[in-house]
Design a protein around this motif. Structure first.
Motif, PDB file in Angstrom:
ATOM      1  N   SER A 136       5.651  15.103  53.905  1.00 33.52           N
ATOM      2  CA  SER A 136       6.768  14.709  53.044  1.00 33.52           C
ATOM      3  C   SER A 136       7.615  13.676  53.775  1.00 33.52           C
ATOM      4  O   SER A 136       7.181  13.092  54.771  1.00 33.52           O
ATOM      5  CB  SER A 136       7.592  15.952  52.696  1.00 33.52           C
ATOM      6  OG  SER A 136       8.232  16.421  53.859  1.00 33.52           O
ATOM      7  N   GLY A 137       8.854  13.487  53.286  1.00 33.53           N
ATOM      8  CA  GLY A 137       9.732  12.525  53.930  1.00 33.53           C
ATOM      9  C   GLY A 137      10.236  13.015  55.279  1.00 33.53           C
ATOM     10  O   GLY A 137      10.584  12.226  56.149  1.00 33.53           O
ATOM     11  N   GLY A 138      10.284  14.323  55.464  1.00 32.08           N
ATOM     12  CA  GLY A 138      10.813  14.875  56.714  1.00 32.08           C
ATOM     13  C   GLY A 138       9.784  15.631  57.537  1.00 32.08           C
ATOM     14  O   GLY A 138      10.067  16.023  58.672  1.00 32.08           O
ATOM     15  N   HIS A 139       8.609  15.890  56.987  1.00 28.34           N
ATOM     16  CA  HIS A 139       7.617  16.729  57.672  1.00 28.34           C
ATOM     17  C   HIS A 139       6.233  16.097  57.670  1.00 28.34           C
ATOM     18  O   HIS A 139       5.820  15.499  56.681  1.00 28.34           O
ATOM     19  CB  HIS A 139       7.484  18.094  56.978  1.00 28.34           C
ATOM     20  CG  HIS A 139       8.618  19.012  57.246  1.00 28.34           C
ATOM     21  ND1 HIS A 139       9.844  18.860  56.657  1.00 28.34           N
ATOM     22  CD2 HIS A 139       8.709  20.099  58.062  1.00 28.34           C
ATOM     23  CE1 HIS A 139      10.655  19.814  57.092  1.00 28.34           C
ATOM     24  NE2 HIS A 139       9.999  20.589  57.941  1.00 28.34           N
ATOM     25  N   THR A 140       5.522  16.258  58.787  1.00 23.83           N
ATOM     26  CA  THR A 140       4.066  16.086  58.802  1.00 23.83           C
ATOM     27  C   THR A 140       3.597  17.196  59.724  1.00 23.83           C
ATOM     28  O   THR A 140       3.598  17.067  60.951  1.00 23.83           O
ATOM     29  CB  THR A 140       3.660  14.699  59.339  1.00 23.83           C
ATOM     30  OG1 THR A 140       4.294  13.723  58.505  1.00 23.83           O
ATOM     31  CG2 THR A 140       2.154  14.485  59.262  1.00 23.83           C
ATOM     32  N   HIS A 141       3.256  18.316  59.121  1.00 24.50           N
ATOM     33  CA  HIS A 141       2.967  19.531  59.885  1.00 24.50           C
ATOM     34  C   HIS A 141       1.642  20.135  59.430  1.00 24.50           C
ATOM     35  O   HIS A 141       1.299  20.056  58.247  1.00 24.50           O
ATOM     36  CB  HIS A 141       4.059  20.589  59.631  1.00 24.50           C
ATOM     37  CG  HIS A 141       5.325  20.371  60.409  1.00 24.50           C
ATOM     38  ND1 HIS A 141       6.040  19.197  60.367  1.00 24.50           N
ATOM     39  CD2 HIS A 141       6.008  21.196  61.246  1.00 24.50           C
ATOM     40  CE1 HIS A 141       7.098  19.301  61.144  1.00 24.50           C
ATOM     41  NE2 HIS A 141       7.109  20.503  61.699  1.00 24.50           N
ATOM     42  N   VAL A 267      -2.964  20.635  50.641  1.00 20.39           N
ATOM     43  CA  VAL A 267      -2.223  19.424  51.031  1.00 20.39           C
ATOM     44  C   VAL A 267      -0.991  19.367  50.123  1.00 20.39           C
ATOM     45  O   VAL A 267      -1.131  19.334  48.899  1.00 20.39           O
ATOM     46  CB  VAL A 267      -3.075  18.153  50.867  1.00 20.39           C
ATOM     47  CG1 VAL A 267      -2.337  16.945  51.427  1.00 20.39           C
ATOM     48  CG2 VAL A 267      -4.420  18.313  51.569  1.00 20.39           C
ATOM     49  N   ALA A 268       0.205  19.426  50.719  1.00 20.89           N
ATOM     50  CA  ALA A 268       1.415  19.573  49.908  1.00 20.89           C
ATOM     51  C   ALA A 268       2.521  18.652  50.383  1.00 20.89           C
ATOM     52  O   ALA A 268       2.467  18.094  51.479  1.00 20.89           O
ATOM     53  CB  ALA A 268       1.874  21.026  49.974  1.00 20.89           C
ATOM     54  N   GLY A 269       3.562  18.497  49.535  1.00 16.98           N
ATOM     55  CA  GLY A 269       4.691  17.616  49.850  1.00 16.98           C
ATOM     56  C   GLY A 269       4.535  16.291  49.121  1.00 16.98           C
ATOM     57  O   GLY A 269       3.461  15.998  48.572  1.00 16.98           O
ATOM     58  N   GLY A 270       5.586  15.476  49.136  1.00 21.37           N
ATOM     59  CA  GLY A 270       5.597  14.231  48.358  1.00 21.37           C
ATOM     60  C   GLY A 270       4.427  13.313  48.637  1.00 21.37           C
ATOM     61  O   GLY A 270       3.869  12.700  47.719  1.00 21.37           O
ATOM     62  N   VAL A 271       3.993  13.213  49.910  1.00 20.34           N
ATOM     63  CA  VAL A 271       2.902  12.289  50.259  1.00 20.34           C
ATOM     64  C   VAL A 271       1.556  12.791  49.699  1.00 20.34           C
ATOM     65  O   VAL A 271       0.596  12.024  49.586  1.00 20.34           O
ATOM     66  CB  VAL A 271       2.835  12.054  51.789  1.00 20.34           C
ATOM     67  CG1 VAL A 271       1.771  11.053  52.178  1.00 20.34           C
ATOM     68  CG2 VAL A 271       4.190  11.577  52.320  1.00 20.34           C
ATOM     69  N   ALA A 272       1.501  14.062  49.312  1.00 22.68           N
ATOM     70  CA  ALA A 272       0.276  14.590  48.701  1.00 22.68           C
ATOM     71  C   ALA A 272       0.020  13.948  47.333  1.00 22.68           C
ATOM     72  O   ALA A 272      -1.049  14.122  46.759  1.00 22.68           O
ATOM     73  CB  ALA A 272       0.356  16.114  48.574  1.00 22.68           C
ATOM     74  N   CYS A 273       0.994  13.179  46.812  1.00 21.15           N
ATOM     75  CA  CYS A 273       0.767  12.412  45.567  1.00 21.15           C
ATOM     76  C   CYS A 273      -0.092  11.182  45.846  1.00 21.15           C
ATOM     77  O   CYS A 273      -0.575  10.548  44.917  1.00 21.15           O
ATOM     78  CB  CYS A 273       2.099  11.899  44.996  1.00 21.15           C
ATOM     79  SG  CYS A 273       3.084  13.171  44.271  1.00 21.15           S
ATOM     80  N   ASN A 274      -0.248  10.819  47.114  1.00 19.83           N
ATOM     81  CA  ASN A 274      -0.898   9.548  47.460  1.00 19.83           C
ATOM     82  C   ASN A 274      -2.353   9.481  46.985  1.00 19.83           C
ATOM     83  O   ASN A 274      -3.162  10.365  47.289  1.00 19.83           O
ATOM     84  CB  ASN A 274      -0.824   9.350  48.985  1.00 19.83           C
ATOM     85  CG  ASN A 274      -1.330   7.990  49.391  1.00 19.83           C
ATOM     86  OD1 ASN A 274      -2.497   7.835  49.710  1.00 19.83           O
ATOM     87  ND2 ASN A 274      -0.463   7.016  49.351  1.00 19.83           N
TER      88      ASN A 274
END
Ligand code: KG4
Ligand code: ZN
Length: 339
Positions: A136-141, A267-274
Motif C-alpha cells: 500500500s502507500g505505507g506498507h510493503t510487508h 496480495v492486498a492493499g492499494g497496489v494490489a490493484c496494479n
C-alpha cells in the motif's frame, strides 16, 4: 452478528455493515483525493478536517444502503492504527461514542489486518495458513498468516513502500497524484524492457524490500534527459519502472512462500490493484501451482468492509476493546494479533 465498521486511517472516510464477518451489506467510501491532489500528497491536518465533515454522512449512508437501523447493530469494528493520528482519532472517537451509546462491544482492528483478510469476504477466499503480501502507500510487508489474529512479519521494506514509490515517481514525471493508477495506465502503452532500472534487494537472501534506490534511479534517468519527456518515452519510463517493481515483488514473494512451504498467497492493499502485478502473479500461479488471491479492486483500496472479518472474530471470541483504547500511529501487526 451485524457489525458496523469504520475506517479513517488516511485519506478515505469509510463505513460498512458486514454480517457474520462474511457478507457485505454496504461499503461506503468517501475519498479525499481531490482535496490532497493539488498538494501532491496527503496533508494530515486537512485529512482530519475532512474526516470530521464526512464521518456522520458516511455512517448514515452505510446504514441506509444496508437497510439496517442503528439499533440493529450488534458490534462496532474500527481501525485503531497504524495511520495518521488525527485521522484515526475521528473514526475511533466516533466508534467509541457509538458503542457506548448503543451498549454494544467494540473491536479495535489493525489496518493491515483488514487489508490481508479482505479476500475472506469473497467467494474464492483462501484457507489458512497463507502468505500475505501487503502493498500500500505505507506498507510493503510479507506476513505469514496462520489464522485471524495470528500473524508473523517475515519481511518488509527498509525505506519507501511500493505505493509511496509509485506516488513519488509519478510526481517526478509530472503525472499527478495519486500516482499508482496513473503509472499503471501509462505502463500498458510502454516497453517494459526499454530502460534497465535496478531490481533492489532481489538477490538478498531475505524477505525484505527497498524502493528508494529505484525511485532515485528514475530521478537520475530523468535528470539526464535533455528534451521534455512525453509520449512514447514517458510510457517507456512508466513501463520500465513498473516492470522493476513487479519483478521484485513477485520473485521475493514466491521465494518466501517456498521457504515457508505455503501454497496460498494473498496480495492486498492499494497496489494490489496494479494490472502488471495481477497479470504476473496470475502467470506464476499457473506455472507453480499456487493459489494467489487478489481482493476485488474496491476491497484492495482503503475501505471499511475489510475490517469486518477480524472485528467479527474478535467480538465473537470476547476480545472486546476497552472504551479507553487509543489510536496508534505505528503498530506492528504481530503485536496486534497477540493483543
Ligand atoms: O491501501 P491504500 O488504498 O492506502 C494505504 O493504506 O496506503 O493504498 C494506496 C496506495 C497509493 O500509494 C496508490 O498510488 C497505490 O496504492 N495504488 C496503486 C494502484 N492503485 C493504487 N499502485 C500501483 N498501481 C495501481 N493501479
Ligand atoms: Zn490501506
Amino acid at each position: 452478528m451485524l457489525i458496523l465498521c469504520i475506517e479513517s486511517s488516511c485519506d478515505e472516510t469509510a463505513a460498512a455493515v458486514v454480517r457474520d464477518g462474511r457478507e457485505i451489506l454496504s461499503n461506503v467510501v468517501a475519498s479525499q483525493v481531490d482535496v490532497h491532489a493539488r498538494f501532491g500528497g496527503v496533508v494530515p491536518e486537512l485529512a482530519s478536517r475532512k474526516h470530521v465533515e464526512a464521518i456522520s454522512v458516511v455512517i448514515n449512508s452505510a446504514l441506509e444502503e444496508a437497510g439496517v437501523s442503528i439499533d440493529q447493530i450488534e458490534g462496532i469494528g474500527v481501525t485503531r492504527g497504524p495511520g495518521l493520528i488525527g485521522a484515526l482519532l475521528v473514526g475511533l472517537s466516533t466508534a467509541k461514542a457509538m458503542a457506548w451509546m448503543l451498549g454494544v462491544p467494540l473491536a479495535a482492528v489493525h489496518h493491515m489486518e483488514g487489508h490481508i483478510l479482505a479476500p475472506l469476504l469473497e467467494d474464492a477466499s483462501p484457507e489458512f495458513p497463507f502468505l500475505a503480501l501487503a502493498v500500500s502507500g505505507g506498507h510493503t510487508h510479507l506476513y505469514r498468516v496462520d489464522g485471524i489474529g495470528r500473524y508473523r512479519t517475515l519481511g518488509q521494506t527498509l525505506d519507501d513502500a511500493a505505493g509511496e514509490a509509485y506516488d513519488k515517481v509519478a510526481k517526478l514525471l509530472g503525472l499527478g497524484y495519486p500516482g499508482g493508477v496513473l503509472i499503471d495506465r501509462l505502463a500498458v502503452q510502454g516497453d517494459p524492457d526499454a530502460i534497465a532500472f535496478p531490481r533492489p534487494m532481489l538477490h538478498k537472501p531475505n524477505s525484505d524490500f527497498s524502493f528508494s534506490g529505484l525511485k532515485t534511479a528514475v530521478r537520475q534517468y530523468v535528470d539526464k534527459c535533455h528534451e521534455p519527456i512525453e509520449g512514447r518515452h514517458l510510457a517507456d519510463i512508466a513501463a520500465s519502472f513498473q516492470a522493476a517493481v513487479v519483478e521484485v515483488l513477485t520473485r521475493k514473494t514466491l521465494r518466501t512462500a517456498a521457504d515457508e512451504k505455503l501454497e496460498r498467497i494473498v496480495v492486498a492493499g492499494g497496489v494490489a490493484c496494479n494490472s502488471g502485478l495481477r497479470a504476473r502473479f496470475g502467470e506464476l500461479s499457473a506455472k507453480h501451482g499456487l493459489k494467489i488471491c487478489f481482493p476485488s479492486p474496491l476491497l484492495c483500496g482503503d475501505n471499511a468492509a475489510m475490517l469486518g472479518v477480524a472485528a467479527n472474530y474478535y467480538l465473537e471470541n470476547g476480545r472486546h476493546a476497552d472504551n479507553a483504547v487509543n489510536a496508534v500511529s505505528s503498530w506492528p501487526l504481530d503485536a496486534a494479533g497477540a493483543a
